[in-house]
Every structure is written in structure tokens, then in C-alpha cells.
Design a protein around this motif. Structure first.
Motif, PDB file in Angstrom:
ATOM      1  N   ASP A  64      28.542  -0.543  -3.399  1.00  0.00           N
ATOM      2  CA  ASP A  64      28.117  -0.124  -2.067  1.00  0.00           C
ATOM      3  C   ASP A  64      27.510   1.278  -2.112  1.00  0.00           C
ATOM      4  O   ASP A  64      26.458   1.538  -1.502  1.00  0.00           O
ATOM      5  CB  ASP A  64      29.316  -0.168  -1.115  1.00  0.00           C
ATOM      6  N   TRP A  65      28.164   2.178  -2.845  1.00  0.00           N
ATOM      7  CA  TRP A  65      27.622   3.535  -2.979  1.00  0.00           C
ATOM      8  C   TRP A  65      26.277   3.498  -3.706  1.00  0.00           C
ATOM      9  O   TRP A  65      25.316   4.146  -3.290  1.00  0.00           O
ATOM     10  CB  TRP A  65      28.613   4.416  -3.744  1.00  0.00           C
ATOM     11  N   LEU A  66      26.199   2.750  -4.786  1.00  0.00           N
ATOM     12  CA  LEU A  66      24.994   2.678  -5.617  1.00  0.00           C
ATOM     13  C   LEU A  66      23.784   2.177  -4.839  1.00  0.00           C
ATOM     14  O   LEU A  66      22.659   2.622  -5.053  1.00  0.00           O
ATOM     15  CB  LEU A  66      25.268   1.763  -6.809  1.00  0.00           C
ATOM     16  N   THR A  67      24.016   1.239  -3.925  1.00  0.00           N
ATOM     17  CA  THR A  67      22.915   0.609  -3.183  1.00  0.00           C
ATOM     18  C   THR A  67      22.754   1.181  -1.781  1.00  0.00           C
ATOM     19  O   THR A  67      21.965   0.662  -0.988  1.00  0.00           O
ATOM     20  CB  THR A  67      23.157  -0.899  -3.074  1.00  0.00           C
ATOM     21  N   GLY A  95       0.799  -1.214   0.000  1.00  0.00           N
ATOM     22  CA  GLY A  95       0.000   0.000   0.000  1.00  0.00           C
ATOM     23  C   GLY A  95       0.829   1.259   0.000  1.00  0.00           C
ATOM     24  O   GLY A  95       0.306   2.361   0.214  1.00  0.00           O
ATOM     25  N   ARG A  96       2.108   1.152  -0.252  1.00  0.00           N
ATOM     26  CA  ARG A  96       3.007   2.298  -0.231  1.00  0.00           C
ATOM     27  C   ARG A  96       3.471   2.641  -1.648  1.00  0.00           C
ATOM     28  O   ARG A  96       3.436   1.790  -2.541  1.00  0.00           O
ATOM     29  CB  ARG A  96       4.243   1.980   0.617  1.00  0.00           C
ATOM     30  N   PRO A  97       3.936   3.870  -1.867  1.00  0.00           N
ATOM     31  CA  PRO A  97       4.605   4.160  -3.130  1.00  0.00           C
ATOM     32  C   PRO A  97       5.781   3.193  -3.323  1.00  0.00           C
ATOM     33  O   PRO A  97       6.482   2.869  -2.361  1.00  0.00           O
ATOM     34  CB  PRO A  97       5.090   5.600  -2.963  1.00  0.00           C
ATOM     35  N   ARG A  98       5.963   2.747  -4.549  1.00  0.00           N
ATOM     36  CA  ARG A  98       6.988   1.733  -4.814  1.00  0.00           C
ATOM     37  C   ARG A  98       8.013   2.240  -5.820  1.00  0.00           C
ATOM     38  O   ARG A  98       7.663   2.647  -6.926  1.00  0.00           O
ATOM     39  CB  ARG A  98       6.346   0.465  -5.354  1.00  0.00           C
ATOM     40  N   ALA A  99       9.278   2.202  -5.427  1.00  0.00           N
ATOM     41  CA  ALA A  99      10.393   2.443  -6.345  1.00  0.00           C
ATOM     42  C   ALA A  99      10.902   1.084  -6.810  1.00  0.00           C
ATOM     43  O   ALA A  99      11.291   0.254  -5.989  1.00  0.00           O
ATOM     44  CB  ALA A  99      11.499   3.217  -5.648  1.00  0.00           C
ATOM     45  N   LYS A 100      10.907   0.849  -8.095  1.00  0.00           N
ATOM     46  CA  LYS A 100      11.247  -0.478  -8.614  1.00  0.00           C
ATOM     47  C   LYS A 100      12.750  -0.733  -8.670  1.00  0.00           C
ATOM     48  O   LYS A 100      13.166  -1.885  -8.842  1.00  0.00           O
ATOM     49  CB  LYS A 100      10.639  -0.659 -10.005  1.00  0.00           C
ATOM     50  N   TYR A 101      13.544   0.325  -8.503  1.00  0.00           N
ATOM     51  CA  TYR A 101      15.002   0.171  -8.602  1.00  0.00           C
ATOM     52  C   TYR A 101      15.670   0.980  -7.503  1.00  0.00           C
ATOM     53  O   TYR A 101      15.336   2.150  -7.280  1.00  0.00           O
ATOM     54  CB  TYR A 101      15.496   0.630  -9.980  1.00  0.00           C
ATOM     55  N   GLN A 102      16.625   0.378  -6.813  1.00  0.00           N
ATOM     56  CA  GLN A 102      17.310   1.039  -5.709  1.00  0.00           C
ATOM     57  C   GLN A 102      18.478   1.890  -6.165  1.00  0.00           C
ATOM     58  O   GLN A 102      19.006   2.704  -5.397  1.00  0.00           O
ATOM     59  CB  GLN A 102      17.808   0.010  -4.690  1.00  0.00           C
ATOM     60  N   GLY A 103      18.934   1.705  -7.394  1.00  0.00           N
ATOM     61  CA  GLY A 103      20.038   2.466  -7.945  1.00  0.00           C
ATOM     62  C   GLY A 103      20.018   2.360  -9.454  1.00  0.00           C
ATOM     63  O   GLY A 103      19.424   1.436 -10.020  1.00  0.00           O
ATOM     64  N   VAL A 104      20.672   3.322 -10.118  1.00  0.00           N
ATOM     65  CA  VAL A 104      20.673   3.377 -11.577  1.00  0.00           C
ATOM     66  C   VAL A 104      22.107   3.521 -12.065  1.00  0.00           C
ATOM     67  O   VAL A 104      22.867   4.363 -11.553  1.00  0.00           O
ATOM     68  CB  VAL A 104      19.827   4.557 -12.096  1.00  0.00           C
TER      69      VAL A 104
END
Length: 693
Positions: free
Chosen positions: A262-265, A103-112
């Protein structure tokens, strides 16, 4: 001969000023649908899926980061910019206003990961949508390779910076880098220079502007330092900016790869990585045949034309060599795996007056090594060999059926060698085995299938992990229809049939020089090989050329999260003790590069087998879409198929939720904590609580 070489472009990637009014309008539109208000965002932390988005232009930089994600087990989705049918990046592709599960907003990717900062075009709708997404959910972006300019927080190179070939340059990890994503590095990072005739890495070093934090820099003319890697924070977004070219094999990238991920995630991701090194010493207690520089072959081998069929002056360790090995282990802080043939030692003893100081010394020092069963007398355990032809072939009966070494002989070789070690008080693990020449396993082209009796013989003796040759079979597999699995091993280019540097160099020249230069010409006919420009001097070739090259190859495996063992032979610890210069170089280079929080991991064979099996199962589950993992605030939730263990990397201070209470999660490595884990009894998911500060 060296896959790390690349020619790098000396022109800058295309770039342009940041998106203006189009981006602002897109930001407002997405925020209205995904994050209705700042108050709502504060009250409802979004779900952020633990998957990385990789936008690939086919370049080596994005390829390198993708290889790191894949190798460490981080789930990612790759978008090919060169594919006309690729999906379009828009709000729906990147996020959901309300996730059905939470039920929350969803980001499908943690980093790009992008090839550079404006991969879709600076004023494109896709670029605007991506930047809006990153602002809304706090998603970091890696610019895999760009140039020094104000759009990424750096001055142009003509404003106190530098551009050019970086080969042989020593860069420094800044204080911010050592306390941040690169906290596992010791401080100095040398760019490889493997061939002075080839430009292997080109870069741009710029002086930081406001909002830019440098992590890796170099000194520049006129004083001060200019950055090669750093973080740029502007307009509500964060980018990791890399301004030098690289590929996945180069040492400078391999050293930085862990920190980039590590930085990306933001330090929270599926997958884990270690720096592994183990070395198997085969044929311990047995003699090894010696290379003949006149015949250019090894007498005693059936394909050595011109010898009398008997090898002379074999190479075998002495008691003094054994003493040296024990002392070297202690001084280097590294343990060797002794892969032994007890029956060969007994035969040597019988043929030499009933005494054997080498065996006595090694047995006395038995607790200082790890030991692996190598069969009692080292016979070939595959098909019955017909050596009347070159190359040999499998013998057949009168109706053409392949003749195989029987299960009784196979089982006896394993059992007798294990019992011999137990009788000497040698600590040996029944589950581990290395057959002579990896025989019994398929050997192409002559033997395209495993000995059908091998799986049964392994089961007879409780063997779960048997070695294979990584150069032939790099992937782990089951042996026949049995439960035992292979453990691929890297062969080291220190030959089994040499005891001196001159012998080693002579054989190396035979393999790697052209026919015109007196070599075998194999390097000319093999597309995977490269000929030496000229034969190496036998007096100096080993130390000057072979040692640094082999050490570089071994270290590349270490830095590649590759747990597969390396293997050599007891002859390499004898006479001129050729192995030690290679290992000394590997250990010295490693310890100069890494901080104490990232020690070498020296796994036993069974641990390597377990690691490879877990990785295979994990990779299959991820590829099949059967893993669900996300972060909501400080809570990480992972669900995988039953029986699949999950690799997770998180910050120090993370705790795992138990049925009642919590416990500290994972083991420390390189400034993070990580482990293979599974739900606790009566649980269906792995739930972790991250530290709040």
C-alpha cells in the motif's frame, strides 16, 4: 516441518553516503528531457503506469515482497542483479518524455523495490538515474532490508539503538503506522520464535533522525523506542526503510506485507488481498474408523496388516457434539461447512434401532451451518480398485483396459445426496461437491487421469465446483473436458481416524519419529519431512506441540491471501473435540493481530472457485502483456481483454465512472476499497476517480 525458518545474516548490507555531484548532474539532465519546467509539470500531470519495478539480488527480503506482489495480483517487472545480460537502468528504461497514447510524460513504474538503498552502487550512473526518476515523478522506493545508519534517516545502533535476534520480540505499530499504511493492524506485532535453537530473524533498531517517520518500533535500553520500519523523506524522495531480515513465510512479514504494498503504490494498485478462512468438516452423519496404536494402522483399511478386516469402535459425533458445535460457532463468530453423507446417516439409523439423535440435532440446527454435498454413501469414485495388492491398483479387464466406476453410479451418488438434503430442509448449493477422498479425480501414482465419466456426472447434476486435495494438486483446473473446475483444499493435520489427544499424538509419533525411536521412519525417507527429535508425550503432545504448530500453519494460509478451504472430519468434533483448540488458537492469534477493519473472510466453496478462476485469468492476461493500466492525477484507467475481470485496490472515496454519472467503487477492507471489476456496458475501459484529499 516448518518452512518459515531462516538463518539471517548478522552483517549489514553494503551502503554508502548518498550520491553527490553525479546525481545532481543526472537530475538536471533528466528533468530537461522529461519535465521541461516546473510550470509544465504543474499543467500536465504525468502518466504513471500501475506496474512495480523489482530489483532482485536473490535475497529473501526482495523475494518476500515479490511473492506478495504476485500473490495479490500486482503487475511487476523483475530485474535480476545477478544476470550479466540484464537491462541497464537509465532514463529511457524508466520513463518517456511523451507517451504516444496520452501525449504526457510517462513514468513506467509506480514504485521501486530495492534490496537496500544503494543496490546499484552509491556513485553509479544507474543509482543516479533511478533517484532522478523518483524525484521527477514522485515514485516511492522500498529498501527491503538495510541497517540503521544516517543514510536512511536513522542513528547508528550504538547511538541509543539496538541490534540482535528479534525472535519472540513484540514490536509496536506507532500512531503514524496505525493512521498510515498499517492501519489494519491492532497495534502489537510479535516476531515468531518457532525454534529456540535457531535465530529466525535478525534486525537493527535505530532512533529516527530528521525526515524519518517510524511505523514499527521496539523499546530499547535506556528508555524510548527505536524503529524497525519507517519512512525516510529526503532530497525530494521517499523511502520505506526496513531494518530486519525476513522471508515470505514469517508471520511478521505476512502481517506487514499489505501495508508495504500500500505504501509502495500510494494506495492505488491493481490486485487485491483478503484474509480468508473456511473449514470443511467432511463425513458428517458418517462414522470414521479409529487408529489402532498397537497395529500402527487403521483397522478396516486394506493396508492395515494384522486386523480382521473390520474396524471396531468407530468415531461419530453425538447430539451433544452437535449442540457444542452450534454453540461454538455462535461464540466464536465463525461458520463451519458441513460436508455430509446422507446415506451413511440413514444406514447408521437403520443399524441403531431406527433413531439417530445426531441427525435430528444437526437437521434442527441446519440454518446455522453451510452444507456441501459429499455423495450419498461415500464410495470411491475413480477406477475400480484392486485391493489384492498393497498399495492398491486400478483393476483392468482381460485386455488390460482400466475399469472405471460408471457415470450412472457417479451421478446417482451426487443426485441422491442432494435430494436427501432437500428433503430434510437443509440448504445446499447444487453447484458444490466434495467426492469421498476426492475420488474420481486423478490419484497418483495409481490413477494418473480423472475418471472419464466424472465430468459428465458433474454436468448431470449442475456441479460447477468440486474439491481437490491441495497437497496433491494446488492449482485449480478443469475436470476432464467438462465445465466444472476444482477447488483445492488444505488438509489440516488433525487426523480423521482419532477421537482423543492420545490417539492423535500416537499416530503423529508414528509418522514423524525415526525407526530408532519406534516410528515408521517415513520422516527419514521423505525429503519433504523432518523427524521429531524424540516422540511426543501422549498426554501432552497434542496441546503442547501439535496444536500450536497446526494453528501456525493454518494462520500462514490466512495471512497469505489464500482462499483455499481447510478440511477436517466429523471425528474431530467428536469425543475430545480436537479441532476446537486449533481453531480457537487461529482465531485468537488473528484477532490479536488485526484491527476490526480487516475481518476474516469466510467464503463458500463456490466463492473460492470463482476467486481462483478470476486470478488465473488475470494472471494470464498480465503475463501476456494484455493489460494497460495507468494513473493521471486523480484518474485511473484500466484496459484488459474482454471477459477478464480486473482486481483494483484504491483509497476510500474512490468512484467508478458509469456511462452516465459515477458510483462508489468496491467494498471496504483493511482501510482501502477493492473489488473485481469490468467496464460498464458500452465502455471499453474501467475508469476510476480518486479522492482529491
Amino acid at each position: 516441518m516448518d518452512s518459515s525458518r531462516i538463518r539471517t545474516p548478522r552483517t549489514a548490507p553494503r551502503t554508502a553516503p548518498r550520491t553527490g555531484r553525479i546525481a545532481a548532474l543526472a537530475t538536471a539532465a533528466l528533468l530537461a528531457t522529461v519535465v521541461p519546467s516546473a510550470q509544465a509539470a504543474a499543467e500536465t500531470a504525468p502518466r504513471v503506469d500501475l506496474t512495480v519495478l523489482v530489483v532482485d539480488d536473490g535475497g529473501s527480503a526482495v523475494g518476500a515482497i515479490t511473492a506478495e506482489l504476485k500473490g495479490s495480483g500486482v503487475p511487476y517487472r523483475r530485474i535480476d542483479l545477478n544476470d550479466p545480460n540484464r537491462p541497464v537502468l537509465d532514463a529511457a528504461f524508466l520513463s518517456e518524455p511523451s507517451d504516444s497514447a496520452t501525449g504526457r510524460p510517462r513514468a513506467k513504474y509506480q514504485g521501486v523495490v530495492l534490496p537496500h538503498e544503494s543496490a546499484f552502487g552509491p556513485d553509479s550512473a544507474e543509482q543516479a538515474a533511478l533517484q532522478t526518476y523518483e524525484r521527477a515523478f514522485g515514485i516511492p522506493q522500498v529498501d527491503a532490508y538495510t541497517w540503521s545508519h544516517p543514510g536512511v534517516g536513522l542513528d547508528y545502533t550504538d547511538q541509543g539503538g539496538w541490534s540482535g535476534v528479534l525472535d519472540g520480540t513484540t514490536a509496536g505499530v506507532t500512531a503514524a503506522g496505525r493512521t498510515g499504511p498499517f492501519r489494519y493492524l491492532a497495534g502489537a506485532l510479535a516476531f515468531e520464535d518457532n525454534d529456540p535453537t535457531i535465530a529466525e530473524s535478525y534486525g537493527y533498531a535505530g532512533r529516527p533522525r530528521a525526515g524519518y517517520t517510524s511505523y514499527l518500533d521496539i523499546p530499547v535500553d535506556g528508555g524510548g523506542r527505536a524503529s524497525l520500519v519507517g519512512e525516510y523523506a529526503a532530497d525530494g524522495r521517499r523511502e520505506l526503510v526496513v531494518t530486519f531480515a525476513y522471508n515470505q513465510y514469517q508471520r511478521q512479514f505476512r502481517a506487514l506485507a499489505r501495508g508495504i504494498v500500500d505504501w509502495l503504490t500510494q494506495g492505488v494498485h491493481l490486485g487485491q488481498s483478503r484474509n480468508y478462512l473456511s473449514v470443511h468438516v467432511d463425513d458428517v452423519f458418517a462414522p470414521d474408523a479409529r487408529w489402532d496404536p498397537a497395529l500402527n494402522c487403521t483397522p478396516g483399511d486394506f493396508d492395515c496388516v494384522g486386523d480382521d478386516g473390520e474396524g471396531v469402535n468407530p468415531i461419530r459425533m453425538t447430539a451433544a457434539d452437535a449442540q457444542y458445535a452450534a454453540a461454538w460457532q455462535k461464540s466464536s463468530g465463525f461458520t463451519l461447512d458441513m460436508v455430509y453423507n446422507g446415506g451413511q446417516g440413514e444406514q447408521w439409523k437403520t443399524e441403531h434401532g431406527g433413531t439417530d439423535p445426531l441427525t435430528d440435532r444437526l437437521v434442527a440446527d441446519r440454518a446455522q451451518y453451510r452444507w456441501i454435498n459429499h455423495t450419498y454413501t461415500h464410495p470411491f469414485l475413480g477406477c475400480v480398485q484392486d485391493n489384492t495388492v498393497v498399495p492398491w491398483r486400478c483393476a483392468t479387464d482381460t485386455v488390460g483396459t482400466t475399469l472405471w466406476v460408471g457415470r450412472s453410479e457417479l451421478s446417482g451418488q451426487i443426485r441422491d445426496n442432494h435430494n436427501w438434503a432437500v428433503g430434510k430442509g437443509i440448504p445446499v448449493d447444487r453447484s458444490e461437491l466434495v467426492t469421498g477422498e476426492h475420488s474420481g479425480l486423478r490419484t497418483l501414482p495409481q490413477q494418473p487421469a480423472d475418471n472419464p465419466h466424472l465430468a459428465g456426472a458433474l454436468a448431470d447434476n449442475g456441479v460447477k465446483w468440486t474439491a481437490s486435495d491441495n497437497s496433491r494438486e494446488p492449482e485449480q483446473r478443469a475436470v476432464g473436458t467438462g465445465a466444472a473446475k476444482t477447488v483445492p483444499r488444505h488438509p489440516m493435520n488433525v487426523y480423521y481416524n482419532v477421537g482423543t489427544a492420545a490417539e492423535m499424538t500416537d499416530e503423529y509419533n508414528w509418522i514423524y519419529t525415526s525407526r530408532a525411536d519406534g516410528g515408521s521412519g517415513v520422516c527419514e525417507s521423505n525429503p519433504a519431512s523432518t523427524c521429531l527429535p524424540a516422540p511426543l508425550p501422549t498426554a501432552t503432545g497434542y496441546a503442547d506441540h501439535i496444536v500450536p504448530q497446526e494453528a501456525r500453519t493454518a494462520l500462514s494460509h490466512v495471512l497469505g491471501n489464500d482462499p483455499r478451504p481447510h478440511y477436517v472430519h466429523q471425528s474431530n468434533l467428536a469425543e475430545e473435540r480436537l479441532l476446537y483448540p486449533v481453531l480457537d488458537r487461529v482465531l485468537a492469534d488473528y484477532r490479536a493481530l488485526f484491527a476490526a477493519n480487516a475481518p476474516l473472510v469466510n467464503p463458500a466453496q463456490k466463492d473460492v472457485g470463482t476467486e481462483l478462476a478470476r486470478r488465473a485469468a488475470w494472471g494470464q492476461a498480465v503475463a501476456a502483456g494484455k493489460v494497460t493500466a495507468y494513473r493521471i492525477g486523480t484518474t485511473v484507467t484500466v484496459k484488459a481483454p474482454s471477459g477478464v475481470t480486473v482486481p483494483v485496490t484504491v483509497p476510500e472515496g474512490t468512484r467508478k465512472r458509469l456511462l452516465l454519472g459515477t458510483t462508489a467503487f468496491g467494498t471496504p477492507y483493511a482501510g482501502t476499497r477493492s473489488a473485481w471489476t469490468a467496464p460498464e456496458p458500452l465502455q471499453t475501459t474501467v475508469t476510476l476517480t480518486l479522492p482529491t484529499a
